[in-house]
Design a protein around this motif. Sequence first.
Motif: not given
Length: 70
Positions: A34-51
């Motif tokens: 996990v690179d980071g969490i912002m709002g309703n998204f988590v970023t993994v290796k530059g790709k965003q996934f919805e939380l």
Amino acid sequence: EYKQYGSLKSVEEILKKYSFYRCNNYTLINLFYVDGIMGNFVTVKGKQFELSRHKKKQFIEAFVAYTKGG
């Protein structure tokens, strides 16, 4: 990217010990990447996934515990 057949719940139980955590109804994420969490998204290796609303709080708590070594 890996494909696994069976229920996500059963795969989640198997991978839990390897720091995988579910961020929504269809995605398991390894907290190590996990690179980071912002709002309703988590970023993994530059790709965003919805939380999802239902998983967001638990996912963030799991990530914080993971980063603190717990």
